[in-house]
Design a protein around this motif. Structure first.
Motif, PDB file in Angstrom:
ATOM      1  N   ILE A  76      95.865  28.697  45.119  1.00  0.00           N
ATOM      2  CA  ILE A  76      95.620  27.988  46.375  1.00  0.00           C
ATOM      3  C   ILE A  76      95.334  28.981  47.481  1.00  0.00           C
ATOM      4  CG2 ILE A  76      96.668  26.558  48.135  1.00  0.00           C
ATOM      5  CD1 ILE A  76      98.199  25.142  46.084  1.00  0.00           C
ATOM      6  N   ASN A  80      91.481  29.114  49.054  1.00  0.00           N
ATOM      7  CA  ASN A  80      91.272  28.555  50.389  1.00  0.00           C
ATOM      8  C   ASN A  80      90.471  29.497  51.263  1.00  0.00           C
ATOM      9  OD1 ASN A  80      92.160  25.988  51.250  1.00  0.00           O
ATOM     10  ND2 ASN A  80      94.173  26.552  50.555  1.00  0.00           N
ATOM     11  N   VAL A  81      90.733  30.815  51.114  1.00  0.00           N
ATOM     12  CA  VAL A  81      89.943  31.779  51.885  1.00  0.00           C
ATOM     13  C   VAL A  81      88.477  31.703  51.471  1.00  0.00           C
ATOM     14  CG1 VAL A  81      89.689  34.214  52.378  1.00  0.00           C
ATOM     15  CG2 VAL A  81      91.926  33.241  52.187  1.00  0.00           C
ATOM     16  N   VAL A  83      86.867  29.019  50.340  1.00  0.00           N
ATOM     17  CA  VAL A  83      86.227  27.818  50.889  1.00  0.00           C
ATOM     18  C   VAL A  83      86.008  27.970  52.378  1.00  0.00           C
ATOM     19  CG1 VAL A  83      86.708  25.437  51.537  1.00  0.00           C
ATOM     20  CG2 VAL A  83      86.754  26.081  49.222  1.00  0.00           C
ATOM     21  N   ALA A  84      86.953  28.605  53.102  1.00  0.00           N
ATOM     22  CA  ALA A  84      86.737  28.833  54.528  1.00  0.00           C
ATOM     23  C   ALA A  84      85.504  29.713  54.732  1.00  0.00           C
ATOM     24  CB  ALA A  84      87.964  29.493  55.137  1.00  0.00           C
ATOM     25  N   ILE A  86      82.886  29.831  52.708  1.00  0.00           N
ATOM     26  CA  ILE A  86      81.704  29.010  52.439  1.00  0.00           C
ATOM     27  C   ILE A  86      81.392  28.120  53.633  1.00  0.00           C
ATOM     28  CG2 ILE A  86      80.808  27.115  51.031  1.00  0.00           C
ATOM     29  CD1 ILE A  86      82.159  28.194  48.699  1.00  0.00           C
ATOM     30  N   VAL A  87      82.421  27.518  54.235  1.00  0.00           N
ATOM     31  CA  VAL A  87      82.191  26.624  55.376  1.00  0.00           C
ATOM     32  C   VAL A  87      81.557  27.392  56.524  1.00  0.00           C
ATOM     33  CG1 VAL A  87      83.399  25.380  57.186  1.00  0.00           C
ATOM     34  CG2 VAL A  87      83.944  24.926  54.855  1.00  0.00           C
ATOM     35  N   LEU A  88      81.989  28.649  56.713  1.00  0.00           N
ATOM     36  CA  LEU A  88      81.515  29.349  57.892  1.00  0.00           C
ATOM     37  C   LEU A  88      80.158  29.987  57.686  1.00  0.00           C
ATOM     38  CD1 LEU A  88      84.733  31.044  59.175  1.00  0.00           C
ATOM     39  CD2 LEU A  88      83.430  29.256  60.228  1.00  0.00           C
ATOM     40  N   THR A  89      79.816  30.399  56.452  1.00  0.00           N
ATOM     41  CA  THR A  89      78.610  31.216  56.330  1.00  0.00           C
ATOM     42  C   THR A  89      77.452  30.570  55.582  1.00  0.00           C
ATOM     43  OG1 THR A  89      79.571  32.232  54.401  1.00  0.00           O
ATOM     44  CG2 THR A  89      79.772  33.404  56.466  1.00  0.00           C
ATOM     45  N   VAL A  90      77.728  29.722  54.569  1.00  0.00           N
ATOM     46  CA  VAL A  90      76.596  29.222  53.788  1.00  0.00           C
ATOM     47  C   VAL A  90      75.927  28.079  54.529  1.00  0.00           C
ATOM     48  CG1 VAL A  90      75.972  28.091  51.653  1.00  0.00           C
ATOM     49  CG2 VAL A  90      77.664  29.881  51.641  1.00  0.00           C
ATOM     50  N   PRO A 123      90.896  24.899  45.815  1.00  0.00           N
ATOM     51  CA  PRO A 123      89.715  24.477  46.552  1.00  0.00           C
ATOM     52  C   PRO A 123      88.418  24.783  45.825  1.00  0.00           C
ATOM     53  CG  PRO A 123      91.218  25.531  47.993  1.00  0.00           C
ATOM     54  CD  PRO A 123      91.747  25.727  46.630  1.00  0.00           C
ATOM     55  N   GLY A 124      87.421  23.976  46.099  1.00  0.00           N
ATOM     56  CA  GLY A 124      86.163  24.080  45.398  1.00  0.00           C
ATOM     57  C   GLY A 124      85.973  22.954  44.432  1.00  0.00           C
ATOM     58  N   LEU A 142      82.121  22.072  44.833  1.00  0.00           N
ATOM     59  CA  LEU A 142      81.489  22.237  46.141  1.00  0.00           C
ATOM     60  C   LEU A 142      80.234  23.110  46.053  1.00  0.00           C
ATOM     61  CD1 LEU A 142      81.667  21.826  49.150  1.00  0.00           C
ATOM     62  CD2 LEU A 142      83.119  23.777  49.281  1.00  0.00           C
TER      63      LEU A 142
END
Lengths: 167, 130, 95
Positions: A76, A80-81, A83-84, A86-90, A123-124, A142
């Motif tokens: 976990i 989580n790092v 996914v964070a 992915i949210v910020l850069t992709v 996550p993912g 994801l």
């Protein structure tokens, strides 16, 4: 004789332990009086609600279960790092979501529930549905280049360990 | 470096990490443009963010002299129930056909959410009482 | 390096501000979201954010009683999400 008496007193021993620990945490003080009262509640509550609990619980290996939960907690944190990130850069156009179907080898509903919960917590991946006879699990991923690698990863890391625990 | 100062620095660090993760989770909710990908961000990253905030609360209570452990209960509750709510929302998305159709399962007929109720004789058809 | 108390109050300010901004962004998704699932997800996330705000308020004021409040909010938020989802899936919450 003593074994039968203990089993009559505490038909669900892990539930008794869990209730005592939850009572101690809720009262927020660790003293002998609170512990004794927690054990009394842990004996009374399953005895009072025995009509609504299903029959004797399945056996599972406690030590492997503790190692499994430590592994899940480590996964976990690490994922989580990711996914964070992915949210910020992709950007949206480069995202590659995918559906995966996992054929299950586990049989008991408790084991399938634990597997689905672990898949959602790391996550993912999100476990979305169960097939109508209960033989396959539908999972949404994801961002992945290779869906089959994710499926083999889930089967080897989590389902193999759960099969050992619940065998 | 007394224990109290270390505890205060740790609390501040956990607060920053927790609120940062909560903000990133909601950013993901706004950014993605597909229903199912929008599901991933807040349920998981947000849960870890609240876990870090609870850790901050626990260390702060140790620093200010009255140690308390009961935030562990909320953490355990959130870690158990967040996957369940994510699963339910995924089923709602499947039911309303708001995403691409998933591939069929190999051995059985179909997924349980997509299975239509069989007419068992007591579901009336549409044009009987005309 | 700032002193510990200054860092603590700065961190509290940052935490309050980012949780409030996150709550507002959830409301934007609640209004925009084209499907029902998005709206249910936005409501659930708003409940979790409110829980975070109560916890940070408890740290700031040094009061211990906010723990019971946060436990109740967490339980009620989960139950309301499940009730909304079951209503959409089956048309009936408790059969």
């Amino acid at each position: 004789m003593l074994g039968r008496a203990l089993r009559w007193l505490m038909p669900h021993p892990f539930l008794t332990l869990l209730l005592a620990v939850v009572w101690l945490l809720l009262q927020n003080e660790i003293s002998a009086g609170m512990a004794v009262f927690g054990v009394i509640l842990g004996v009374l509550i399953p005895w009072g609600t025995a009509a609504w609990w299903p029959d004797t619980p399945h056996r599972f290996r406690l030590f492997k279960m503790i190692r499994y939960s430590l592994l899940v907690m480590w996964d976990i944190m690490v994922a989580n790092v990711q996914v964070a990130w992915i949210v910020l850069t992709v950007p949206n156009a480069k995202l590659k979501p995918a559906w995966i179907v996992i054929p299950l080898d586990l049989l008991e509903p408790e084991a399938i529930t634990l597997l689905a919960g672990t898949i959602t917590l790391t996550p993912g991946t999100v476990s979305a549905d169960l097939s109508d006879e209960g033989h396959s699990l539908l999972v949404h991923v994801l961002h992945t280049e290779d869906p089959d690698a994710v499926r083999d990863d889930i089967k080897s890391r989590y389902e193999a360990r759960l099969k050992e625990i619940f065998s | 470096m007394s224990l109290e100062i270390i505890g205060t620095y740790a609390t501040a660090l956990f607060l920053l990490i927790g609120s940062g993760f909560a903000l990133v989770g909601v950013l993901g909710l706004l950014k993605f443009n597909d229903s199912m990908t929008r599901l991933h961000a807040p349920t998981k990253v947000g849960t870890v963010g609240i876990g870090a905030l609870l850790l901050a609360s626990m260390t702060y209570s140790y620093v200010s002299g009255a140690p308390s452990m009961h935030e562990l209960l909320i953490m355990a509750f959130l870690f158990v129930t967040a996957p369940i709510s994510a699963n339910f929302i995924a089923k709602v998305n499947l039911h309303q056909r708001a995403c691409d159709t998933p591939p069929a399962p190999p051995r059985d007929d179909t997924w349980s959410t997509l299975k239509s109720p069989e007419a068992e004789g007591d579901i009336p058809s549409g044009n009987e009482g005309s | 390096m700032m002193s510990a108390a200054d860092l603590m109050s700065a961190a509290l300010g940052v935490a309050f501000l980012s949780l409030a901004v996150a709550q507002l962004m959830c409301m934007i998704r609640l209004v925009l979201g084209p499907n029902t699932g998005d709206r249910i997800l936005a409501l659930d996330t708003m409940v979790i954010n409110a829980l975070g705000l109560v916890i940070v308020l408890g740290i700031h004021q040094g009061v211990r009683i906010y723990f019971e409040v946060s436990l109740l909010i967490a339980m009620l938020g989960f139950v309301s999400t499940v009730a909304l989802a079951r209503f959409i899936l089956r048309g009936d919450i408790i059969e």
